[in-house]
Design an enzyme around this catalytic site. Structure first.
Site, short mmCIF file in Angstrom:
data_model
loop_
_atom_site.label_atom_id
_atom_site.label_comp_id
_atom_site.label_asym_id
_atom_site.label_seq_id
_atom_site.Cartn_x
_atom_site.Cartn_y
_atom_site.Cartn_z
N LYS A 91 0.85 -1.19 0.00
CA LYS A 91 0.00 0.00 0.00
C LYS A 91 0.89 1.24 0.00
CE LYS A 91 -3.94 1.96 2.57
NZ LYS A 91 -4.76 1.87 3.81
N SER A 166 -9.66 1.80 2.87
CA SER A 166 -8.82 2.54 1.97
C SER A 166 -7.77 1.69 1.24
CB SER A 166 -8.08 3.62 2.75
OG SER A 166 -7.21 3.04 3.70
N SER A 190 -9.89 -0.46 7.06
CA SER A 190 -9.30 -0.30 5.73
C SER A 190 -8.61 -1.53 5.16
CB SER A 190 -8.30 0.86 5.74
OG SER A 190 -8.99 2.08 5.69
#
Ligand SMILES: [Mg+2]
Ligand SMILES: [Zn+2]
Lengths: 512, 476, 97
Positions: A91, A166, A190
């Site tokens: 990420k 996210s 997330s």
């Protein structure tokens, strides 16, 4: 499976797991370069997912070449580098030395970190290579991946749908088969919510289990790094590498890390699984509810005892979270000022303009919103009514779990999200609706507990559904044990999104 | 109208640690611009603070020296404001939970001792430096100092005059240096001072409106700025106007204060308990361990020097002015065993030489042990006073030990009567006229004979013995 | 909570050094009020005697020893800084205060 309406697979497509890939590399069944070339070709074919913000073939292949050299010299059963040659999606919230790290924000769009996050050091130490940096909601603020400054990520199961957020990019690359595992961060859901939306396994460890050093901070008392994988065994194996105290993160905890794989395959007879009644409420999608109830009955069949529990302060959790997280975010985002690094507004004449234009131009709407909320709840006149009150409510939410674990259950099971993946654009204009998508995951962050989402079915329009399992602090092993028991009785995790069946497949990589 | 001056000081003490308060970057002074940097200092994304244990020890130490209560449960707080020398957009400090509270310290001014209250001491990190480049109309940022540990010591508004403020500051500085928590150097900015000042009608117990003066970076400026500000406020009040609450900046070039910002512009710092730093719990045992390691404080030493060693109050003050001086003195004393001689040698002979060369006691070429040995040789009669001064001279020049110098120069006192008697005999035999005069009643000539004997023995004879033997011989 | 006015939002934006466009200001005023309307659910909760939770899991006294480590080279800073001069970071003139 008992419930045929949930699209039980007729023939599951075999997917190479992370551990089988590591094993194949060690055995020389294929080289790391061959593997990476295949994955890079798959990335090329799936550009429309917009899941990677960085995936540089030259860099990846150069690293793969180094791995191949090392593989030649390595013993076949080497355990000192359990992930040797495994390509990992990271990420873009996690700093990678020499590789651009943007947090999906224009304010960091050209930022090349001079250091590696501790989790990256650990992965590299285990032999893994950073395959690419994955897309996300800007500064991890969002639940749909629509708030990225670099475009929305599409859900591999249905390109019209969001992948969740996210960590949507990491979820998408694992679901699509572009990486056998990916790192995410989870502040209010997330990792778990996108895992549920993409039929992947997503673990948020206990707060303090994994170092946050080198991870762009969103809400420091809630953030935790975790992983996406395609099965529970992979999740345990990569978590084993990441867990543990880091001297550079004062909030990381020194608790012993057990052998996480040892619990896999152990039965769950007599284990008490708490079902929070407050989680089966209006707003919970009927098909999600049905799939989760079916999942619970599987656990029951395996010998677990289902017990209804109450987490009475659940209704406070989302509001509490949306005070605490923005407060910390407004503080953590103060450093992006265009002075020392990152993007500086070209229109800044004075120092004041440098600050306000850099930040005004650099941050997207959602970070701006949270900065304003955070500044408000921390300002002298409203601190007590909002921030301090929210901290007290947080105590109440956390205490609910403490009491449930002390009195009634060993793990807690619930839906991961109230709905399946929603349409791109459906909620992006309604922040409150977006925030409510995290209603089942947020309390876990507030309490700092470990939580996992595992695939537990599909809706009638073939969108994945996730089962959330929540454990006691630092008892990830128990969570993984239940997850693996469930997984062994189902094959939801073996299903692949249509159009991605051959992604990540190479040579004789074996089944998950 | 007669006014009473009310002053409170905020003192920032930079801590003498090897590394910064929240990271392992060097905390050294100087260095090339932006030399002592790391991800934490630069406030890079993902960087996290970890507290330097020594800074806590130092805070506790300072708190004990100022008779404070030490807080058991501590949290660090983030104080938010934007400034280029503040990398994270917030300063890690302590807000409503300072580590030390409710202390006091004695300040002596013109022989009057007053107790000044200490409101609080808290820990925080320093900011970097903005260097103004007027040529290009820009500012240059150096972050070497950013993140160095600070103690902020806040006094009660108990100070009543500019000179008392300076005296208070001197006491704080002396303690800082004794404890070794900082070097207290105001010129280099390792000790900084802001002052709050207000006036009230004499006899009133209500405080007047105060102003805050920033940036008082020498003892002289503290006094000058306060004097200026008191005169200004007096004039304002006498003309029937009101003092405006504001923050002022002292301009050392003009000697005047000027407005920096008004009360309305006061910032909203949006304090937040720092989620990156777990709470700090200071148990009694920690405080006790720090106390154990604390050096004796100047007022304790002072008391001992006067009551136990019999030194004058003045000498005791000189010997305790700096920790290094008292340590030096203690070593000299331990070696020679005579407090008065030790005091005399240190304060007159040694200080005379050091002052002439503008050297500090740490730079003394004569070690405390060596000086102690020299004094011991005088006491045992091995050296006479005159020789000792000559030996000291050479010790100071060369750094050699007194033993080595005495040996090399053959400078031992002659205590052997037979040698002295022979010299006395020679002098008496060689000066018959003077002998006659003496015996005729001119007793003042005794000194002449002693001098001649000392000369004959090259000054090495024990002068007391020479005196005795000369008198005996003259009696005849 | 009373409604946040445009003026208050402008003040918050300036406190946070966020330049907002007219369009953003209008949008923020609307959305923030919707959000605060939701956040107000905690307003009526009785939290008497409840300890605020600022940290998780009760860890205390996590400290490091006072040992200086080698610095990051100055060039690393110069590489990432948007404007530099010599070994320094450069900004528009800082007005004291
Ligand atoms: Mg202050
Ligand atoms: Zn301060």
């Amino acid at each position: 499976m008992t419930n045929s309406s949930h699209h039980s697979p007729k023939s599951a497509v075999l997917t190479p797991s992370m551990l089988s890939i590591a094993d194949s590399l060690r055995r020389g069944e294929f080289s790391c370069q061959e593997l990476c070339r295949k994955l890079l070709a798959d990335v090329e074919k799936s550009k429309s997912l917009n899941a990677f913000l960085e995936c540089d073939p030259a860099r990846v292949l150069a690293e793969a070449e180094n791995v191949d050299r090392e593989l030649k010299g390595a013993s076949k059963n080497a355990t000192d580098k359990p992930l040797l040659g495994v390509p990992i999606g990271v990420k873009d919230m996690i700093l990678t030395k020499g590789i651009k790290t943007t947090a999906a924000s224009k304010i960091l769009q050209n930022f090349i970190p001079p250091y590696d996050a501790t989790v990256i050091e650990k992965l590299k130490g285990a032999g893994a290579l950073v395959f690419g940096k994955t897309n996300l909601d800007e500064f991890a603020m969002g639940a749909s991946n629509e708030y990225s400054a670099f475009g929305v990520v599409r859900n591999p199961w249905n390109h019209e749908m969001v992948p969740g957020g996210s960590s949507g990019g990491s979820a998408a690359v694992v679901a699509a088969g572009l990486c056998p595992a990916a790192l995410g961060t989870d502040t209010g859901g997330s990792i778990r919510q996108p895992a549920a939306f993409t039929s992947t396994v997503g673990l948020k460890p206990t707060y303090g289990r994994v170092s946050r050093y080198g991870v762009v901070a969103f809400a420091s008392s809630l953030d935790q790094v975790g992983v996406f994988t395609r099965n529970v065994a992979d999740c345990a194996a990569i978590s084993q590498v990441l867990f543990g105290k880091d001297e550079r993160d004062a909030t990381s905890v020194d608790n012993p890390v057990p052998d996480l794989s040892a619990e896999l395959g152990r039965d769950i007879k007599g284990l008490r699984v708490g079902i929070p009644k407050e989680y089966f409420i209006a707003g919970l999608d009927a098909q999600v509810k049905e799939a989760v109830q079916a999942a619970l009955s599987i656990l029951e069949k395996q010998g677990a005892k289902l017990v209804e529990i109450s987490l009475p302060h659940t209704e406070l959790a989302v509001a509490t979270y949306y005070i605490i997280a923005p407060a910390e975010a407004s503080s953590n985002l103060a450093r992006y000022d265009g002075v020392r690094y990152g993007t500086r507004s070209a229109k800044a004449g004075t120092l004041e303009e440098l600050y306000s234009r850099t930040r005004g131009e650099g941050f997207g709407l959602e970070p701006k919103r949270r900065i304003l909320i955070g500044s408000y709840v921390l300002s002298a006149g409203s601190y007590d009514a909002y921030y301090l009150k929210a901290q007290k409510c947080r105590t109440l939410v956390a205490k609910d779990f403490t009491e449930a674990f002390a009195n009634s259950c060993d793990v807690i099971a619930s839906p991961t999200a109230p709905t399946t993946a929603f349409k791109i654009g459906e909620k992006s204009d309604d922040p409150v609706a977006m925030y409510l998508n995290d209603v089942f995951t947020i309390p876990v962050n507030l309490a700092g507990l470990p939580g996992i989402s595992i695939p537990c079915g599909f809706s009638s329009n073939r969108l994945p559904i996730g089962l959330q399992l929540i454990g006691k602090p630092f008892d990830e092993a128990q969570v993984l044990r239940v997850a693996s028991a469930f997984e062994s009785a189902t094959d939801w995790h073996k299903q692949r999104p249509p159009g991605y069946q051959d992604f990540g497949m190479i040579g004789c990589g074996r089944d998950a | 109208m007669e006014f009473e001056t009310v002053i409170g000081l905020e003192v920032h003490v930079q801590l003498s640690t090897a590394s910064k308060i929240f990271c392992s970057s060097s905390a050294a002074f100087g260095g090339a611009p932006n030399e002592f940097i790391d991800p934490v200092t630069l406030g890079l994304p993902g960087a996290l603070p970890v507290v330097n244990r020594k800074c806590i020890d130092f805070a506790i130490m300072m708190g004990l020296a100022l008779h404070c209560e030490i807080r058991r449960f501590n949290r660090f707080a983030r104080k938010h404001y934007f400034y280029p020398d503040l990398p994270k957009g917030y300063q890690i400090s302590q807000f409503d939970e300072p580590i030390c509270e409710r202390g006091n310290v004695d300040v002596i001014l013109n022989d009057v001792k007053r107790s000044i209250g200490i409101t609080r001491i808290h820990m925080e990190e320093d900011a970097g430096k903005n260097i103004h480049d007027s040529r290009t109309s820009s500012s240059l940022i150096d972050l070497n100092r950013a993140g160095v540990g600070l103690l902020e010591i806040v006094s009660e508004p108990d100070i009543r005059s500019p000179s008392e403020a300076a005296a208070y500051l001197r006491v704080i500085r002396q303690l800082v240096r004794y404890l070794g928590v900082g070097d207290g150097n105001m010129e280099e900015g390792s000790l900084r001072c802001d002052a709050n000042v207000s006036l009230r009608p004499t006899g009133s117990t209500k405080f007047g409106t105060r102003t805050e003066i920033k940036n008082l970076n020498s003892f002289k400026f503290v006094e000058r700025a306060l004097e200026y500000e008191i005169a200004r406020q007096t004039a304002v009040l006498n003309s029937g106007n009101e003092v405006v609450q504001e923050t002022l900046l002292f301009d050392s070039a003009t000697g005047a204060t000027k407005t920096l910002r008004s009360k309305e512009q006061a910032a909203d710092y949006r304090y937040l308990p720092d989620p990156d730093l777990p709470p700090l719990v200071v148990e009694e045992s920690w405080v006790a361990a720090v106390k154990e390691r604390m050096p004796k404080l100047p007022h304790e030493l002072n008391h001992r020097y006067v009551t136990e060693l019999g030194l004058s109050l003045y000498d005791a003050g000189v010997l305790t002015a700096e920790r290094e001086i008292s340590e030096y003195f203690e070593t000299v004393l331990a070696t020679c065993g005579n407090a008065k001689s030790a005091c005399n040698w240190v304060t007159s002979e040694l200080f005379g030489h050091l002052n002439k060369a503008s050297k500090t006691i740490l730079e003394s070429p004569v070690s405390a042990m060596a000086l102690g040995s020299l004094i011991k040789m005088v006491q045992s009669g091995e050296l006479n006073g005159k020789m000792a001064k000559a030996v000291f001279e050479e010790m100071y020049e060369t750094g050699n030990s007194p033993e080595a110098i005495v040996l090399a120069r053959g400078l031992k006192t002659i205590n052997d009567d037979s040698i002295i008697e022979k010299a006395v005999r020679d002098v008496i035999d060689g000066n018959p006229e003077q002998v006659a005069s003496y015996r005729g009643g001119k007793e003042s000539l005794a000194g002449f004979f002693v001098g001649q004997v000392m000369k004959a023995t090259k000054g090495a004879a024990n002068p007391q013995r020479v005196n005795e033997l000369v008198l005996a011989a003259l009696k005849g | 909570m009373s409604q946040l006015t445009r003026k208050e939002i402008e003040k918050l934006a300036s406190l946070s050094r966020l330049n907002l466009t007219e369009e953003e200001l209008v949008l923020m005023t609307e959305k923030l009020n919707a959000i605060f309307g939701y956040l107000d659910v905690i307003g009526s909760v009785n939290v008497d005697g409840v300890t605020p939770m600022s940290h998780v899991h009760g860890a205390i006294n996590v400290l490091r020893e006072d040992v200086a480590q080698p610095s990051m080279p100055n060039e690393e800073l110069l590489k990432i800084a948007p404007d530099t001069s010599g070994r320094f970071i450069r900004t528009p003139l800082v007005i004291e205060g």
